[in-house]
Design an enzyme around this catalytic site. Structure first.
Site, PDB file in Angstrom:
ATOM      1  N   LYS A 116      82.158  55.833 -36.974  1.00  0.00           N
ATOM      2  CA  LYS A 116      82.279  55.848 -35.560  1.00  0.00           C
ATOM      3  C   LYS A 116      83.332  56.760 -35.093  1.00  0.00           C
ATOM      4  O   LYS A 116      83.487  57.602 -34.386  1.00  0.00           O
ATOM      5  CB  LYS A 116      81.877  54.777 -34.968  1.00  0.00           C
ATOM      6  CG  LYS A 116      80.904  53.807 -35.377  1.00  0.00           C
ATOM      7  CD  LYS A 116      80.871  52.519 -34.699  1.00  0.00           C
ATOM      8  CE  LYS A 116      81.986  51.641 -35.036  1.00  0.00           C
ATOM      9  NZ  LYS A 116      81.969  51.147 -36.318  1.00  0.00           N
TER      10      LYS A 116
ATOM     11  N   ARG B 283      79.169  45.278 -28.424  1.00  0.00           N
ATOM     12  CA  ARG B 283      79.282  44.861 -29.702  1.00  0.00           C
ATOM     13  C   ARG B 283      78.199  43.683 -29.746  1.00  0.00           C
ATOM     14  O   ARG B 283      78.031  43.066 -30.806  1.00  0.00           O
ATOM     15  CB  ARG B 283      80.395  44.553 -30.287  1.00  0.00           C
ATOM     16  CG  ARG B 283      80.908  45.485 -31.507  1.00  0.00           C
ATOM     17  CD  ARG B 283      82.245  44.976 -31.741  1.00  0.00           C
ATOM     18  NE  ARG B 283      82.612  45.432 -33.116  1.00  0.00           N
ATOM     19  CZ  ARG B 283      83.429  46.518 -33.438  1.00  0.00           C
ATOM     20  NH1 ARG B 283      83.716  47.441 -32.418  1.00  0.00           N
ATOM     21  NH2 ARG B 283      83.846  46.918 -34.523  1.00  0.00           N
TER      22      ARG B 283
ATOM     23  N   ARG C 230      90.504  53.923 -46.365  1.00  0.00           N
ATOM     24  CA  ARG C 230      90.935  54.248 -45.170  1.00  0.00           C
ATOM     25  C   ARG C 230      92.469  54.228 -44.772  1.00  0.00           C
ATOM     26  O   ARG C 230      92.913  53.099 -45.068  1.00  0.00           O
ATOM     27  CB  ARG C 230      90.054  53.555 -44.117  1.00  0.00           C
ATOM     28  CG  ARG C 230      90.585  53.750 -42.538  1.00  0.00           C
ATOM     29  CD  ARG C 230      89.386  53.429 -41.531  1.00  0.00           C
ATOM     30  NE  ARG C 230      89.213  52.134 -41.432  1.00  0.00           N
ATOM     31  CZ  ARG C 230      88.138  51.483 -40.546  1.00  0.00           C
ATOM     32  NH1 ARG C 230      87.491  52.506 -39.848  1.00  0.00           N
ATOM     33  NH2 ARG C 230      87.917  50.328 -40.482  1.00  0.00           N
TER      34      ARG C 230
ATOM     35  N   ARG D  62      95.059  49.454 -41.776  1.00  0.00           N
ATOM     36  CA  ARG D  62      94.835  48.476 -40.975  1.00  0.00           C
ATOM     37  C   ARG D  62      94.672  47.100 -41.789  1.00  0.00           C
ATOM     38  O   ARG D  62      94.378  46.652 -42.520  1.00  0.00           O
ATOM     39  CB  ARG D  62      93.396  48.551 -40.337  1.00  0.00           C
ATOM     40  CG  ARG D  62      93.386  49.640 -38.891  1.00  0.00           C
ATOM     41  CD  ARG D  62      92.031  50.256 -38.583  1.00  0.00           C
ATOM     42  NE  ARG D  62      90.930  48.786 -38.394  1.00  0.00           N
ATOM     43  CZ  ARG D  62      89.877  49.045 -37.853  1.00  0.00           C
ATOM     44  NH1 ARG D  62      89.598  50.288 -37.684  1.00  0.00           N
ATOM     45  NH2 ARG D  62      88.936  48.128 -37.759  1.00  0.00           N
TER      46      ARG D  62
ATOM     47  N   ARG E 253      83.279  41.115 -41.269  1.00  0.00           N
ATOM     48  CA  ARG E 253      83.020  41.870 -40.213  1.00  0.00           C
ATOM     49  C   ARG E 253      81.657  42.510 -40.419  1.00  0.00           C
ATOM     50  O   ARG E 253      80.958  42.639 -39.340  1.00  0.00           O
ATOM     51  CB  ARG E 253      84.044  43.065 -40.175  1.00  0.00           C
ATOM     52  CG  ARG E 253      85.390  42.771 -39.614  1.00  0.00           C
ATOM     53  CD  ARG E 253      86.647  43.762 -40.282  1.00  0.00           C
ATOM     54  NE  ARG E 253      86.401  45.118 -39.686  1.00  0.00           N
ATOM     55  CZ  ARG E 253      86.969  46.055 -40.288  1.00  0.00           C
ATOM     56  NH1 ARG E 253      87.832  45.915 -41.490  1.00  0.00           N
ATOM     57  NH2 ARG E 253      86.713  47.274 -39.799  1.00  0.00           N
TER      58      ARG E 253
HETATM   59  P1  ADP Z   1      84.551  53.278 -38.091  1.00  0.00           P
HETATM   60  O1  ADP Z   1      85.051  53.775 -36.903  1.00  0.00           O
HETATM   61  O2  ADP Z   1      82.986  53.529 -37.903  1.00  0.00           O
HETATM   62  O3  ADP Z   1      84.827  52.119 -38.715  1.00  0.00           O
HETATM   63  P2  ADP Z   1      85.796  55.664 -39.537  1.00  0.00           P
HETATM   64  O4  ADP Z   1      85.405  56.921 -38.791  1.00  0.00           O
HETATM   65  O5  ADP Z   1      87.334  55.186 -39.500  1.00  0.00           O
HETATM   66  O6  ADP Z   1      84.603  54.550 -39.412  1.00  0.00           O
HETATM   67  O7  ADP Z   1      85.443  56.027 -41.151  1.00  0.00           O
HETATM   68  C1  ADP Z   1      85.746  54.901 -41.890  1.00  0.00           C
HETATM   69  C2  ADP Z   1      86.220  55.777 -43.307  1.00  0.00           C
HETATM   70  O8  ADP Z   1      85.322  56.599 -43.992  1.00  0.00           O
HETATM   71  C3  ADP Z   1      87.710  56.710 -42.921  1.00  0.00           C
HETATM   72  O9  ADP Z   1      88.643  56.686 -43.874  1.00  0.00           O
HETATM   73  C4  ADP Z   1      86.787  58.060 -42.748  1.00  0.00           C
HETATM   74  O10 ADP Z   1      87.722  58.982 -43.146  1.00  0.00           O
HETATM   75  C5  ADP Z   1      85.680  57.944 -43.875  1.00  0.00           C
HETATM   76  N1  ADP Z   1      84.512  58.645 -43.418  1.00  0.00           N
HETATM   77  C6  ADP Z   1      83.977  58.600 -42.409  1.00  0.00           C
HETATM   78  N2  ADP Z   1      82.964  59.549 -42.255  1.00  0.00           N
HETATM   79  C7  ADP Z   1      82.521  59.691 -43.478  1.00  0.00           C
HETATM   80  C8  ADP Z   1      81.555  60.306 -44.071  1.00  0.00           C
HETATM   81  N3  ADP Z   1      80.360  60.826 -43.304  1.00  0.00           N
HETATM   82  N4  ADP Z   1      81.380  60.499 -45.352  1.00  0.00           N
HETATM   83  C9  ADP Z   1      82.678  59.850 -46.210  1.00  0.00           C
HETATM   84  N5  ADP Z   1      83.591  59.369 -45.731  1.00  0.00           N
HETATM   85  C10 ADP Z   1      83.666  59.162 -43.992  1.00  0.00           C
HETATM   86  P1  ADP Z   2      85.401  49.136 -37.040  1.00  0.00           P
HETATM   87  O1  ADP Z   2      84.912  50.336 -36.145  1.00  0.00           O
HETATM   88  O2  ADP Z   2      86.067  49.366 -38.339  1.00  0.00           O
HETATM   89  O3  ADP Z   2      84.459  47.978 -36.933  1.00  0.00           O
HETATM   90  P2  ADP Z   2      87.115  48.428 -34.654  1.00  0.00           P
HETATM   91  O4  ADP Z   2      88.284  49.509 -34.552  1.00  0.00           O
HETATM   92  O5  ADP Z   2      86.000  49.253 -33.809  1.00  0.00           O
HETATM   93  O6  ADP Z   2      86.573  48.349 -36.439  1.00  0.00           O
HETATM   94  O7  ADP Z   2      87.354  47.088 -34.326  1.00  0.00           O
HETATM   95  C1  ADP Z   2      88.326  46.444 -35.059  1.00  0.00           C
HETATM   96  C2  ADP Z   2      88.004  44.950 -34.465  1.00  0.00           C
HETATM   97  O8  ADP Z   2      88.415  44.721 -33.005  1.00  0.00           O
HETATM   98  C3  ADP Z   2      86.790  44.077 -34.701  1.00  0.00           C
HETATM   99  O9  ADP Z   2      86.660  43.689 -36.077  1.00  0.00           O
HETATM  100  C4  ADP Z   2      86.826  43.064 -33.573  1.00  0.00           C
HETATM  101  O10 ADP Z   2      87.593  42.099 -34.089  1.00  0.00           O
HETATM  102  C5  ADP Z   2      87.516  43.929 -32.456  1.00  0.00           C
HETATM  103  N1  ADP Z   2      86.871  44.714 -31.569  1.00  0.00           N
HETATM  104  C6  ADP Z   2      86.616  46.021 -31.262  1.00  0.00           C
HETATM  105  N2  ADP Z   2      85.902  46.246 -30.397  1.00  0.00           N
HETATM  106  C7  ADP Z   2      85.387  45.074 -29.842  1.00  0.00           C
HETATM  107  C8  ADP Z   2      84.192  44.509 -29.151  1.00  0.00           C
HETATM  108  N3  ADP Z   2      83.418  45.418 -28.480  1.00  0.00           N
HETATM  109  N4  ADP Z   2      83.804  43.245 -28.754  1.00  0.00           N
HETATM  110  C9  ADP Z   2      84.670  42.365 -29.497  1.00  0.00           C
HETATM  111  N5  ADP Z   2      85.612  42.779 -30.449  1.00  0.00           N
HETATM  112  C10 ADP Z   2      85.838  43.814 -30.513  1.00  0.00           C
END
Ligand code: ADP
Ligand code: ADP
Ligand code: ZN
Length: 217
Positions: free
Chosen positions: A13, A88, A127, A161, A172
């Site tokens: 995302k 969420r 990551r 992180r 999660r």
């Molecule tokens: P999210 O915001 O949904 O948690 P991220 O954008 O941070 O996910 O992506 C998670 C990890 O996977 C990051 O290290 C990113 O560089 C990698 N990543 C994102 N998209 C892809 C993809 N299409 N293929 C392989 N790795 C990816």
């Molecule tokens: P990822 O995309 O890898 O799941 P985020 O960076 O979006 O992680 O979120 C990290 C953490 O922040 C989540 O695991 C949760 O604890 C909190 N968080 C983020 N967005 C929300 C939301 N909309 N509602 C509740 N908790 C949230």
């Protein structure tokens, strides 16, 4: 253009939101980034959120809804925005509907990025990001171009992180399945949901998403 990106932790995302914000010239509103900034600042909300985030739980709807309500009324959101990580829960989605009604605006696209659990765990464990500018990387799929230097700002300091440890990732994913997955039928019933295959390379996922905008235009 107002967009919601849905998908489990590690689906991509944030990666796609960073590209779409350039493509659409609208800001990315990442609640995860906002919470991490609050934690770094040590604010009251940050202190509350820190504990919850470390264990992979969700911060309360009240806090999250107030945070987004405040943010979407800033002038830079007038032309649109990309929501990354919000809503969420069904409660957050309902609150967002009410906010939109008041502002007389609507969501254009809800995009689900689909990735299987094994790949999510692998992506999250690899990551990392630049400590200085926040640019995101992956040891396997998106390393820095020059070893040890951020592509964007050249910094040599990187961080992982606190919640990207294996034990927390399982919690999660569980939260996603229980609290967030119900948003898929919530939005598909209205015909605003599109699903993209997030197992494809980053560029392919981006072009599938931007193709959606062209079809709709
Ligand atoms: P999210 O915001 O949904 O948690 P991220 O954008 O941070 O996910 O992506 C998670 C990890 O996977 C990051 O290290 C990113 O560089 C990698 N990543 C994102 N998209 C892809 C993809 N299409 N293929 C392989 N790795 C990816
Ligand atoms: P990822 O995309 O890898 O799941 P985020 O960076 O979006 O992680 O979120 C990290 C953490 O922040 C989540 O695991 C949760 O604890 C909190 N968080 C983020 N967005 C929300 C939301 N909309 N509602 C509740 N908790 C949230
Ligand atoms: Zn950097």
């Amino acid at each position: 253009m107002k967009i919601i990106l849905l998908g489990p932790p590690g689906a991509g995302k944030g990666t796609q939101a960073d590209r779409l914000k350039e493509y659409l010239s609208v800001p990315k509103l990442s609640t995860g980034d906002m919470l991490r900034a609050a934690v770094a600042e040590g604010s009251e909300i940050g202190q509350k959120a820190d504990k919850i985030m470390r264990t992979g739980g969700l911060v309360s709807d009240d806090i999250m809804v107030a945070m987004i309500a405040d943010r979407i009324q800033k002038p830079d959101c007038a032309k649109g925005f990309i929501l990354d990580g919000f809503p969420r829960t069904i409660g957050q989605a309902q609150a967002l509907d009410q906010m939109f009604e008041k502002l007389h605006i609507g969501i254009d696209h809800v995009i689900e990025i689909k990735v299987n659990d094994a790949a999510l765990v692998e992506r999250i464990s690899n990551r990392f990001s630049c400590s200085k500018c926040g640019a995101g990387y992956n040891h396997k799929s998106k390393p820095t171009k020059v070893k040890g230097a951020c592509d964007t700002c050249g910094s040599s300091e990187f961080s992982q992180r606190a919640d990207d440890r294996a034990e927390t990732v399982a919690a999660r994913l569980e939260q996603y399945n229980q609290q967030t997955a119900p948003l898929l039928p919530y939005y598909s019933k209205r015909g605003t949901l599109h699903s993209v295959d997030g197992m494809q390379p980053i560029d392919t996922v981006t072009s599938e998403i931007t193709d959606l905008f062209k079809v709709a235009a």
